[in-house]
Design a protein around this motif. Structure first.
Motif, PDB file in Angstrom:
ATOM      1  N   MET A  63       1.105  -0.797  -0.046  1.00 14.13           N
ATOM      2  CA  MET A  63      -0.068  -0.030   0.229  1.00 14.13           C
ATOM      3  C   MET A  63       0.582   1.475  -0.043  1.00 14.13           C
ATOM      4  O   MET A  63       1.347   1.368   0.983  1.00 14.13           O
ATOM      5  N   ILE A  64       0.303   2.158  -0.821  1.00 12.80           N
ATOM      6  CA  ILE A  64       1.282   3.407  -1.215  1.00 12.80           C
ATOM      7  C   ILE A  64       0.485   5.061  -0.757  1.00 12.80           C
ATOM      8  O   ILE A  64      -0.983   3.979  -0.982  1.00 12.80           O
ATOM      9  N   GLY A 104      -3.525  10.375   4.605  1.00 10.63           N
ATOM     10  CA  GLY A 104      -3.401  10.877   2.844  1.00 10.63           C
ATOM     11  C   GLY A 104      -4.187  10.131   2.684  1.00 10.63           C
ATOM     12  O   GLY A 104      -4.999   8.359   3.009  1.00 10.63           O
ATOM     13  N   ILE A 105      -4.398   9.666   1.189  1.00 14.12           N
ATOM     14  CA  ILE A 105      -4.908   9.164   0.451  1.00 14.12           C
ATOM     15  C   ILE A 105      -4.031   7.071   0.491  1.00 14.12           C
ATOM     16  O   ILE A 105      -3.270   7.041  -0.003  1.00 14.12           O
ATOM     17  N   GLU A 106      -5.107   6.837   0.226  1.00 20.02           N
ATOM     18  CA  GLU A 106      -3.988   5.081  -0.040  1.00 20.02           C
ATOM     19  C   GLU A 106      -4.473   4.728  -1.314  1.00 20.02           C
ATOM     20  O   GLU A 106      -5.032   4.451  -1.348  1.00 20.02           O
ATOM     21  N   ILE A 107      -3.183   3.752  -2.423  1.00 21.36           N
ATOM     22  CA  ILE A 107      -3.341   3.473  -3.599  1.00 21.36           C
ATOM     23  C   ILE A 107      -2.916   2.015  -3.547  1.00 21.36           C
ATOM     24  O   ILE A 107      -1.225   1.920  -2.946  1.00 21.36           O
TER      25      ILE A 107
END
Length: 95
Positions: free
Chosen positions: A1-2, A85-88
């Motif tokens: 996960m980034i 933040g958003i996880e990608i």
């Protein structure tokens, strides 16, 4: 996960502004040329509007895009500092 923790405000705003200018040029060009041809015949006093629109509208669109993207990045950075933040999720492509 980034996780996207922060956007570079000025760099992101510059890139988006350039994209907005290029896209608006593609969109406005046919309308400006058509408008210029029509106004020459029916409203000669407005004949130069088409040429002016090719310059003014894309520049204004880019400036507005820069400002609102910068504001959006600042707001995201502020919210991401509280939420993480958003996880990608990404994976590497295999050939």
């Amino acid at each position: 996960m980034i996780r996207v923790k922060k956007f570079g405000v000025l760099q992101t705003a510059k890139v988006v502004a350039i994209i907005y200018v290029l896209v608006s040029l593609i969109i406005i060009m046919p309308f400006a040329l058509l408008g210029s041809m029509l106004t020459e015949e029916f409203f000669p006093e407005f004949a130069d509007f088409g040429a002016a629109a090719l310059l003014v509208i894309p520049i204004m669109y880019g400036i507005i895009g820069f400002i609102f993207t910068a504001i959006g990045c600042v707001v995201y950075n502020l919210i991401a500092s509280f939420t993480g933040g958003i996880e990608i999720e990404m994976e590497t492509a295999t050939k």
